[in-house]
Design a protein around this motif. Structure first.
Motif, mmCIF file in Angstrom:
data_model
loop_
_atom_site.group_PDB
_atom_site.id
_atom_site.type_symbol
_atom_site.label_atom_id
_atom_site.label_comp_id
_atom_site.label_asym_id
_atom_site.label_seq_id
_atom_site.Cartn_x
_atom_site.Cartn_y
_atom_site.Cartn_z
ATOM 1 N N UNK A 14 61.650 -28.551 -38.091
ATOM 2 C CA UNK A 14 61.218 -29.950 -38.151
ATOM 3 C C UNK A 14 60.934 -30.484 -36.761
ATOM 4 N N UNK A 15 61.799 -30.167 -35.817
ATOM 5 C CA UNK A 15 61.613 -30.617 -34.443
ATOM 6 C C UNK A 15 60.367 -29.985 -33.819
ATOM 7 N N UNK A 16 60.192 -28.692 -34.042
ATOM 8 C CA UNK A 16 59.017 -27.997 -33.506
ATOM 9 C C UNK A 16 57.735 -28.542 -34.120
ATOM 10 N N UNK A 17 57.737 -28.787 -35.429
ATOM 11 C CA UNK A 17 56.555 -29.350 -36.088
ATOM 12 C C UNK A 17 56.245 -30.746 -35.596
ATOM 13 N N UNK A 18 57.280 -31.556 -35.365
ATOM 14 C CA UNK A 18 57.075 -32.920 -34.873
ATOM 15 C C UNK A 18 56.501 -32.903 -33.456
ATOM 16 N N UNK A 25 48.062 -34.324 -31.586
ATOM 17 C CA UNK A 25 47.627 -35.628 -32.103
ATOM 18 C C UNK A 25 47.171 -35.518 -33.560
ATOM 19 N N UNK A 26 48.058 -34.963 -34.343
ATOM 20 C CA UNK A 26 47.825 -34.769 -35.766
ATOM 21 C C UNK A 26 48.678 -35.779 -36.519
ATOM 22 N N UNK A 37 56.549 -26.012 -38.452
ATOM 23 C CA UNK A 37 57.484 -25.499 -37.457
ATOM 24 C C UNK A 37 58.058 -24.149 -37.837
ATOM 25 N N UNK A 38 58.463 -24.000 -39.096
ATOM 26 C CA UNK A 38 59.053 -22.739 -39.552
ATOM 27 C C UNK A 38 57.998 -21.643 -39.623
ATOM 28 N N UNK A 39 56.880 -21.930 -40.269
ATOM 29 C CA UNK A 39 55.819 -20.919 -40.385
ATOM 30 C C UNK A 39 55.236 -20.604 -39.008
ATOM 31 N N UNK A 70 53.273 -23.663 -34.232
ATOM 32 C CA UNK A 70 52.782 -24.802 -35.011
ATOM 33 C C UNK A 70 51.488 -25.344 -34.412
ATOM 34 N N UNK A 71 51.401 -25.405 -33.080
ATOM 35 C CA UNK A 71 50.155 -25.836 -32.433
ATOM 36 C C UNK A 71 49.022 -24.875 -32.777
#
Length: 84
Positions: A14-18, A25-26, A37-39, A70-71
């Motif tokens: 969740x933190x990585x995705x955020x 800028x999504x 984040x997980x994937x 994630x990026x």
């Protein structure tokens, strides 16, 4: 995620995705952030092991790998949709 349990993987994901959402800028929701984040961490870990032969360990290492992955996923999704 290497070395992290499911609960920790969800938190770090969740933190990585955020963080990736802010960098790219999504505009996504909490579940999309967790999923990305997980994937993203799984994809980036696979690529790191395939290319370098190792990956980063621990919470901070997996957070960095998750953000990069994630990026990468956001960038690929934009390429497919034609919004890169």
């Amino acid at each position: 995620m290497t070395g992290l349990g499911w609960f920790a993987a969800i938190i770090v994901g969740a933190l990585a995705g955020w963080i990736a959402e802010k960098i790219m800028r999504s505009d996504m929701g909490l579940l999309a952030n967790i999923g990305l984040g997980i994937v993203g961490a799984i994809v980036a870990n696979f690529l790191l092991v395939a290319i370098v032969g190792a990956t980063l360990g621990g919470w901070i290492g997996q957070l960095i790998v998750g953000v990069i992955g994630a990026c990468l996923l956001i960038w690929v999704a934009r390429l497919i949709r034609g919004r890169a």
